[in-house]
Scaffold this motif. Structure first.
Motif, PDB file in Angstrom:
ATOM      1  N   ARG B 299       0.830  -1.189   0.000  1.00  0.00           N
ATOM      2  CA  ARG B 299       0.000   0.000   0.000  1.00  0.00           C
ATOM      3  C   ARG B 299       0.874   1.252   0.000  1.00  0.00           C
ATOM      4  NH1 ARG B 299      -4.032   1.686   4.030  1.00  0.00           N
ATOM      5  NH2 ARG B 299      -5.336   3.132   2.876  1.00  0.00           N
ATOM      6  N   ALA B 303       1.028   4.053  -2.940  1.00  0.00           N
ATOM      7  CA  ALA B 303       0.714   5.452  -2.641  1.00  0.00           C
ATOM      8  C   ALA B 303       1.854   6.355  -3.113  1.00  0.00           C
ATOM      9  CB  ALA B 303       0.473   5.625  -1.147  1.00  0.00           C
ATOM     10  N   ASP B 306       1.645   6.718  -6.782  1.00  0.00           N
ATOM     11  CA  ASP B 306       0.523   7.576  -7.110  1.00  0.00           C
ATOM     12  C   ASP B 306       0.927   9.052  -6.971  1.00  0.00           C
ATOM     13  OD1 ASP B 306      -2.128   8.363  -7.610  1.00  0.00           O
ATOM     14  OD2 ASP B 306      -2.502   8.513  -5.442  1.00  0.00           O
ATOM     15  N   LEU B 307       1.585   9.380  -5.843  1.00  0.00           N
ATOM     16  CA  LEU B 307       2.019  10.765  -5.625  1.00  0.00           C
ATOM     17  C   LEU B 307       3.032  11.191  -6.682  1.00  0.00           C
ATOM     18  CD1 LEU B 307       2.383  10.913  -1.727  1.00  0.00           C
ATOM     19  CD2 LEU B 307       0.595  11.958  -3.128  1.00  0.00           C
ATOM     20  N   ARG B 310       1.552  12.023  -9.961  1.00  0.00           N
ATOM     21  CA  ARG B 310       0.856  13.304  -9.972  1.00  0.00           C
ATOM     22  C   ARG B 310       1.820  14.470  -9.760  1.00  0.00           C
ATOM     23  NH1 ARG B 310      -3.497  13.362  -5.722  1.00  0.00           N
ATOM     24  NH2 ARG B 310      -2.961  11.288  -4.963  1.00  0.00           N
ATOM     25  N   GLU B 312       3.201  15.343  -7.005  1.00  0.00           N
ATOM     26  CA  GLU B 312       2.866  16.063  -5.775  1.00  0.00           C
ATOM     27  C   GLU B 312       3.596  15.442  -4.582  1.00  0.00           C
ATOM     28  OE1 GLU B 312      -1.259  15.539  -5.275  1.00  0.00           O
ATOM     29  OE2 GLU B 312      -1.830  16.958  -6.837  1.00  0.00           O
ATOM     30  N   HIS B 313       3.718  16.215  -3.549  1.00  0.00           N
ATOM     31  CA  HIS B 313       4.209  15.711  -2.250  1.00  0.00           C
ATOM     32  C   HIS B 313       5.420  14.790  -2.368  1.00  0.00           C
ATOM     33  CE1 HIS B 313       0.825  17.408  -0.084  1.00  0.00           C
ATOM     34  NE2 HIS B 313       0.044  16.970  -1.057  1.00  0.00           N
ATOM     35  N   LEU B 315       8.227  14.759  -0.800  1.00  0.00           N
ATOM     36  CA  LEU B 315       8.780  14.277   0.465  1.00  0.00           C
ATOM     37  C   LEU B 315       7.984  13.089   1.007  1.00  0.00           C
ATOM     38  CD1 LEU B 315      10.852  14.598   2.725  1.00  0.00           C
ATOM     39  CD2 LEU B 315       9.266  16.167   3.858  1.00  0.00           C
ATOM     40  N   THR B 316       6.651  13.239   0.972  1.00  0.00           N
ATOM     41  CA  THR B 316       5.816  12.142   1.464  1.00  0.00           C
ATOM     42  C   THR B 316       6.075  10.871   0.645  1.00  0.00           C
ATOM     43  OG1 THR B 316       4.118  13.724   2.083  1.00  0.00           O
ATOM     44  CG2 THR B 316       3.454  11.425   1.995  1.00  0.00           C
ATOM     45  N   ALA B 318       8.791  10.011  -0.837  1.00  0.00           N
ATOM     46  CA  ALA B 318      10.076   9.433  -0.438  1.00  0.00           C
ATOM     47  C   ALA B 318       9.948   8.694   0.897  1.00  0.00           C
ATOM     48  CB  ALA B 318      11.124  10.531  -0.351  1.00  0.00           C
ATOM     49  N   VAL B 319       9.230   9.319   1.830  1.00  0.00           N
ATOM     50  CA  VAL B 319       9.049   8.688   3.144  1.00  0.00           C
ATOM     51  C   VAL B 319       8.269   7.378   3.000  1.00  0.00           C
ATOM     52  CG1 VAL B 319       7.939   8.950   5.403  1.00  0.00           C
ATOM     53  CG2 VAL B 319       9.246  10.854   4.426  1.00  0.00           C
ATOM     54  N   LEU B 320       7.278   7.378   2.138  1.00  0.00           N
ATOM     55  CA  LEU B 320       6.488   6.155   1.936  1.00  0.00           C
ATOM     56  C   LEU B 320       7.350   5.039   1.327  1.00  0.00           C
ATOM     57  CD1 LEU B 320       3.126   7.656   0.619  1.00  0.00           C
ATOM     58  CD2 LEU B 320       3.439   6.355   2.743  1.00  0.00           C
ATOM     59  N   ARG B 321       8.264   5.435   0.458  1.00  0.00           N
ATOM     60  CA  ARG B 321       9.143   4.423  -0.138  1.00  0.00           C
ATOM     61  C   ARG B 321      10.106   3.859   0.904  1.00  0.00           C
ATOM     62  NH1 ARG B 321      10.629   7.608  -4.109  1.00  0.00           N
ATOM     63  NH2 ARG B 321       8.689   7.660  -5.255  1.00  0.00           N
ATOM     64  N   LEU B 322      10.584   4.759   1.736  1.00  0.00           N
ATOM     65  CA  LEU B 322      11.451   4.333   2.837  1.00  0.00           C
ATOM     66  C   LEU B 322      10.715   3.323   3.716  1.00  0.00           C
ATOM     67  CD1 LEU B 322      14.179   5.080   4.362  1.00  0.00           C
ATOM     68  CD2 LEU B 322      12.768   6.592   5.766  1.00  0.00           C
TER      69      LEU B 322
END
Lengths: 334, 375
Positions: B299, B303, B306-307, B310, B312-313, B315-316, B318-322
């Motif tokens: 998930r 996400a 998806d970001l 688009r 967008e975001h 940093l988020t 990158a954090v989600l990939r981490l």
């Protein structure tokens, strides 16, 4: 034989790979052998500790004491492997140099070979390094070397200087005689410009310390140091600015809350809680990155060339091994 | 997944019947740190403990105030409550010399100690360290000065070497090779192999040719001098072996959640059972955890993608990939542990989460101790 490609270690024929336990020494040795073989060359990968690590890595049944092809390198080229058994090496040595096959068998049967190599590990080391250097020197009918390179998956960093410094080790035991002569022959190869001892490490405190200690020992023993392979390096996914704020515990999860909502992962209070949990992961990651940077600096102090090898997300399998070999090649190490 | 029973560390440390804890496992999994942390915890719970360690990492040694190999237990800490923590680093050559001195008359001892083969054997035989660690353990136990001894096994080629080394050494010292080498010396003949039959003659000729006459002579002197202390050797090894099987001993297999280390741990558990050595459980060090573990790898990665698409975001994303990477790592670690537990369902397990830094002081050791007991 193919022309040597222009790499950082073109003149080296014997690559000795050592490292602290758990750093992936055998994996790196195997990847290096694949990289060196690429483009139609012939490389021998030697293992000396009886662990059958090479067989495991290439997904093969245990290797006998015999040079056998284990892999084909990218764009042609062969990797052969050999698991050296000290007893077999002794028999071969006796037969080759003295033509005493029967006596050799009797010695083994009576446990004398086992005994001699156990009470005096220096003897054992001379036998296995002897076998390895023999493969380095071996020439075919056309006078050319049979192997373009030999990679030795050597004992761990703590033992490496002793292991390679065979003349020193047997000096106290055999001041004259055949063992002494043999050890000098081995020494001639090991201490030459054709040999390089590479050290595998992780960006962690203990392996780095041990690597630096090992380099010191190799140098004072007059053994030729090669490069440092920094193994299992993680991609730095986050921008440096984010890491900097995270390390100072000032990373703001507010931006993450918006991002999580935008991606439709979470909403409301749930998004805030998740952002905070993720921020904690970021802080840990940033802290570790800082530590890794410090370890990298310590390693740089050793003054050896170093290469980064990526952490394989799915663990080490055959595909991963080829990936590492590719990385070694693109960095010019082979 | 079948959940293993939790390994209750405090129950082991608090039981006054526990006199020896042996930490064993593959190299690089944090055995020494585990041993030191257990020692500190036991001392803080009122026991008089000595930690016997073999070649610890420099800073860990410093954290316990050890600066050199001196073969003598040093007081590290005397916490409130009457407990004490001692630690010592094994000096294998010194330990070996002491055995020789204890079992041979002074003249013979001198002869052995100065022989080149003895020097090689006592400082570099791959089993010597293991054997001497077990010998020292026996000595500490017999002295009865400490009510708990914690030992970490040497980082051998194989983690099992410490069980095999005494036997292996014993085999050499009793075997037919010894008889071959000692017989002529006893007979006093100059021609070392004169009295032996033709088969031996062949062997003797080969050995002289291969090793050289001087080596054979040194080897003979060594073996016949050592002959006098063989009995003592055997007896001591047997005593230590029985000590390890005794009910007051607890073996802890230490591992990290990686394939090789867990495989070694499995092998070890089986081997201990074969030898009828009392296994207390498995310690899995360096287990990764994720504060945001509710968000799955799949998930999180989706996400991030998806970001990205688009724009967008960043940093988020990158954090989600981490986070996704960490969850994958955890899944892999979990599988390694499941493999172990399905093969050994009755072995209790405790997990210790990965620390970002190595341990440098008693505070760090105490923290590991807390994790060991609370997990």
């Amino acid at each position: 034989m193919v022309e040597s490609p222009d790499t950082d270690w073109t003149d080296v024929r014997l690559h000795v790979v050592t490292g602290k336990g758990g750093t992936g020494k055998t994996t790196v040795a195997a990847a290096l052998a694949l990289a060196l073989a690429a483009g139609g060359r012939k490389v021998l990968l030697v293992e000396v500790e009886g662990r059958q690590g090479i067989a495991q890595i290439f997904d093969l049944p245990p290797l006998p004491y015999e040079e056998r092809k284990v892999a084909v390198a990218p764009s042609g080229g062969d990797v052969y492997a050999l698991a050296v058994d000290p007893e077999e090496a002794m028999l071969e040595y006796i037969e080759m140099f003295y033509g005493m096959r029967r006596a050799g068998r009797a010695l083994t049967k009576m446990g004398i070979v086992d005994f001699a190599t156990t009470v005096a590990p220096g003897f054992r080391d001379v036998l296995v390094t002897g076998k390895t250097t023999e493969a380095v020197r071996r020439r075919g009918k056309n006078g050319r070397r049979i192997y373009d390179a030999v990679v030795l998956d050597a004992p761990p960093t703590g033992r490496i200087a002793r292991f390679l410094n065979v003349t020193q080790e047997v000096a106290g035991l055999a001041k004259v005689g055949p063992i002494k002569n043999h050890s000098e022959l081995v020494n001639g190869v090991v201490k030459s410009r054709e040999t390089a001892v590479h050290l595998v490490t992780l960006l962690e405190e203990m392996p780095v310390q041990e690597t630096l200690d090992g380099i010191g020992e190799l140098r004072s023993a007059g053994l030729p140091t090669g490069c440092i392979f920094i193994n299992m390096v993680r991609d730095s996914l986050l921008p440096q600015a984010a890491l900097d704020t995270a390390v100072k515990a000032r990373f703001d999860p507010g931006e993450l809350v918006l991002g999580l909502k935008a991606a439709g992962v979470a909403d409301g209070a749930q998004a805030v809680a998740m952002a905070e949990a993720l921020a904690e992961e970021v802080a840990e990651h940033a802290h570790r990155t800082e530590l890794e940077r410090a370890e990298r600096e310590s390693l740089a102090g050793a003054g050896l060339k170093s290469y980064d090898l990526p952490l394989l997300a799915d663990g080490v399998d055959l595909a991963g091994l080829y990936e590492l070999a590719e990385s070694i090649r693109t960095q010019g190490a082979a | 997944m079948k959940k293993p029973a939790r390994l209750d560390i405090d129950a082991i440390l608090d039981d006054s019947g526990t006199r020896i804890v042996v930490c064993c496992g593959a190299g690089g999994v944090g055995k020494t740190t585990t041993a030191a942390a257990l020692g500190l915890r036991a001392a803080e719970r009122g026991r008089c403990v000595v930690v016997l360690t073999v070649d610890p990492a420099r800073r860990l040694a410093q954290s316990m105030g050890l600066t050199e190999l001196d073969n003598t237990p040093r007081l590290v800490s005397s916490p409130e409550g009457g407990g004490q923590l001692f630690a010592m680093m094994l000096d294998m050559k010194r330990t070996f010399d002491e055995i020789i001195e204890a079992h041979a008359d002074p003249a013979r001892a001198r002869q052995i100690l100065s022989n080149p083969f003895y020097q090689s054997l006592s400082s570099s035989f791959s089993g010597t360290q293991e054997y001497m660690a077990m010998e020292k353990l026996g000595q500490l136990r017999r002295s009865d000065e400490w009510d708990l001894i914690i030992v970490d096994t040497p980082p051998s080629r194989s983690a099992l070497d410490f069980l095999d080394a005494p036997e292996r050494l014993g085999r050499f010292l009793d075997g037919r090779v010894i008889r071959l080498l000692t017989a002529p010396a006893k007979a006093g003949g100059r021609n070392a192999f004169r009295l032996l039959n033709a088969g031996f003659g062949l062997v003797a000729g080969a050995m002289t040719k291969l090793l050289g006459a001087q080596v054979i002579k040194d080897l003979q002197t060594f073996v016949s001098a050592l002959d006098a202390v063989f009995g003592g050797f055997r007896q001591r090894a047997d005593m230590t072996y029985k000590l390890l099987q005794a009910p007051g001993t607890a073996f802890l297999v230490v591992a990290a959640p990686e394939r090789d280390a867990m495989r070694e741990a499995s092998y070890f558990v089986e081997r201990l059972a074969e030898e009828r050595m009392p296994l207390a459980g498995l310690v899995v060090n360096r287990v990764h955890v994720a504060p945001a573990s509710k968000l799955s790898a799949a998930r999180s990665a989706a996400a991030a993608e998806d970001l990205d698409s688009r724009g967008e975001h960043e940093l988020t994303a990158a954090v989600l990939r981490l986070h996704a990477g960490r969850m994958q790592l955890m899944a892999r670690e979990g599988r390694e542990q499941e493999h172990f537990t399905s093969a050994h369902p009755t072995v209790p397990v405790v997990r210790v989460r990965a620390m970002s830094e190595d341990v440098h002081d008693l505070t760090g050791l105490r923290q590991i101790g807390d994790l060991l007991a609370s997990a």
